[in-house]
Design an enzyme around this catalytic site. Structure first.
Site, PDB file in Angstrom:
ATOM      1  CG  HIS A 111      -2.302   0.569   0.879  1.00  0.00           C
ATOM      2  ND1 HIS A 111      -3.449   0.256   1.580  1.00  0.00           N
ATOM      3  CD2 HIS A 111      -2.709   1.425  -0.093  1.00  0.00           C
ATOM      4  CE1 HIS A 111      -4.482   0.902   1.052  1.00  0.00           C
ATOM      5  NE2 HIS A 111      -4.050   1.625   0.040  1.00  0.00           N
ATOM      6  CG  ASP A 138      -6.480  -0.913   4.272  1.00  0.00           C
ATOM      7  OD1 ASP A 138      -6.375  -1.960   4.932  1.00  0.00           O
ATOM      8  OD2 ASP A 138      -5.490  -0.295   3.827  1.00  0.00           O
ATOM      9  CG  HIS A 140      -4.508  -2.649   8.544  1.00  0.00           C
ATOM     10  ND1 HIS A 140      -4.666  -3.613   7.561  1.00  0.00           N
ATOM     11  CD2 HIS A 140      -4.134  -3.304   9.679  1.00  0.00           C
ATOM     12  CE1 HIS A 140      -4.395  -4.805   8.081  1.00  0.00           C
ATOM     13  NE2 HIS A 140      -4.078  -4.645   9.361  1.00  0.00           N
ATOM     14  CG  ASP A 142      -2.710   1.555   5.681  1.00  0.00           C
ATOM     15  OD1 ASP A 142      -2.271   0.795   6.559  1.00  0.00           O
ATOM     16  OD2 ASP A 142      -3.168   1.158   4.596  1.00  0.00           O
ATOM     17  CG  HIS A 155       2.345  -1.593   4.541  1.00  0.00           C
ATOM     18  ND1 HIS A 155       1.786  -2.832   4.321  1.00  0.00           N
ATOM     19  CD2 HIS A 155       2.761  -1.616   5.830  1.00  0.00           C
ATOM     20  CE1 HIS A 155       1.844  -3.560   5.424  1.00  0.00           C
ATOM     21  NE2 HIS A 155       2.441  -2.840   6.351  1.00  0.00           N
ATOM     22  CG  ASP A 242      -5.031  -3.540   1.978  1.00  0.00           C
ATOM     23  OD1 ASP A 242      -5.068  -4.761   1.794  1.00  0.00           O
ATOM     24  OD2 ASP A 242      -4.171  -2.980   2.694  1.00  0.00           O
ATOM     25  CG  ASP A 244      -5.669  -5.737   4.643  1.00  0.00           C
ATOM     26  OD1 ASP A 244      -6.574  -4.889   4.600  1.00  0.00           O
ATOM     27  OD2 ASP A 244      -4.509  -5.464   5.050  1.00  0.00           O
ATOM     28  CD  GLU A 287      -0.262  -4.257   1.674  1.00  0.00           C
ATOM     29  OE1 GLU A 287       0.336  -5.346   1.759  1.00  0.00           O
ATOM     30  OE2 GLU A 287       0.244  -3.158   1.997  1.00  0.00           O
TER      31      GLU A 287
END
Length: 328
Positions: A111, A138, A140, A142, A155, A242, A244, A287
């Site tokens: 990312h 995402d 997260h 970030d 990232h 992302d 994830d 990712e």
């Protein structure tokens, strides 16, 4: 009639530019440099062509020369010089692809690539007088900086950098930095955030939709709120996806799995509603780590979701937009 004569040709006015960005040093685990190849193998170009987009695959970016610059690397920023070389080069390519009129689709890679892709796209839209919003889809946030990070992996600093947070001030080298205001960043699907990072997100009043909100109100209501804000400002939207954000049961091929993520249908509904809005003008897919995947399963899911973003439907429905990139 031969089978080939029944195929509807691509529309030259509906263009997508694919660019592979095989960067992995921004993450803690290696393997995301194989992400662009996995997305191609899973049929990303073929799906877009079936949707009548004219697809130009610009291949993968080559590893840039190391850029040490004249400023010392900040503490708590792993592989800073290497990431700086990537980010400056990505930003320049992103600006040129956006200027071409195609929808740039950046295939990652970790990312940290978004520090360059979003900056370049923001530079283009600033020149057009249109505000750029970013949907950070995402697990997260970030939104770490070198001062708040627990891992020092870059990232996890990408969204904060895009909003102009200090600490990585020379990361773009000679490339112009075009930051977005924090209120134009939407964190969506979040379920993991560090303590100091949480304080920074709260201090900046960044809109956050976590999994509790999705459970309580549903993705349709919440993504429409994002769409309505962008449309009210006559803005355009960059989607930073992302993989994830998905539950690990759906997408195991990521380096930072967090239980309790978005379901397959929730993610498709987000993409379908984004398509209907006609506001998405660029996107990252990041990712994806094929080394950790199960027989290409995560790559296939990612391609299916991108198909929904670009208009793939089970049945034909009337929508406000027939393309991700309308004219104007």
């Amino acid at each position: 009639m031969t089978p080939s004569s029944s195929v509807i040709p691509p529309d030259p006015n509906r263009r997508v530019a694919l660019l592979g960005v095989p960067i992995e040093i921004g993450a803690g685990l290696r393997g995301t440099l194989m992400g662009p190849a996995a997305l191609r193998t899973a049929g990303i170009g073929r799906v877009l062509e079936q949707l009548r987009f004219t697809v130009a695959d610009h291949g993968d970016m080559t590893r840039p020369a190391l850029d040490r610059g004249t400023d010392p690397a900040p503490a708590n920023a792993n592989y800073y010089d290497e990431v700086r070389g990537w980010v400056g080069a990505i930003s320049a390519r992103a600006y040129e692809l956006a200027k071409s009129g195609a929808v740039p689709l950046f295939m990652g890679g970790d990312h940290s690539l978004s520090m360059g892709s979003v900056n370049g796209v923001a530079r283009y839209w600033q020149a057009q007088g249109r505000p750029l919003f970013v949907l950070w889809f995402d697990a997260h946030a970030d939104y770490n900086t070198p001062a708040t990070t627990l891992s020092a992996n870059m990232h996890g600093m990408s969204a904060a950098f895009l909003c102009g947070e200090p600490g990585l001030d020379h990361l773009l080298g000679d490339e112009p930095r075009v930051s977005i205001p924090p209120d134009r960043l939407d964190l969506f699907g979040i379920r993991s955030i560090d303590p100091l990072e949480k304080e920074l997100v709260r201090a900046r009043a960044i809109p956050v939709v976590d999994m509790r909100a999705i459970d309580e109100f549903g993705v349709a209501v919440l993504i429409r709120r994002v769409i309505d804000r962008v449309r009210a400002a006559n803005g355009v939207l960059h989607l930073s996806f992302d993989v994830d954000v998905l539950d690990p049961a759906v997408a195991p091929g990521v380096g930072t799995t967090v239980p309790g993520g978005a379901t397959y249908r929730e993610a498709h509904l987000v993409m379908e509603l984004l398509h209907d809005s006609g506001l998405v003008r660029s996107l990252d897919v990041v990712e994806l780590n094929p080394f950790l995947d199960e027989r290409g399963r995560t790559a296939r899911v990612a391609v299916e979701l991108i198909g929904s973003l670009f208009g793939m439907q089970v049945t034909d429905r009337a929508t406000p937009s027939n393309a991700v990139l309308p004219e104007g």
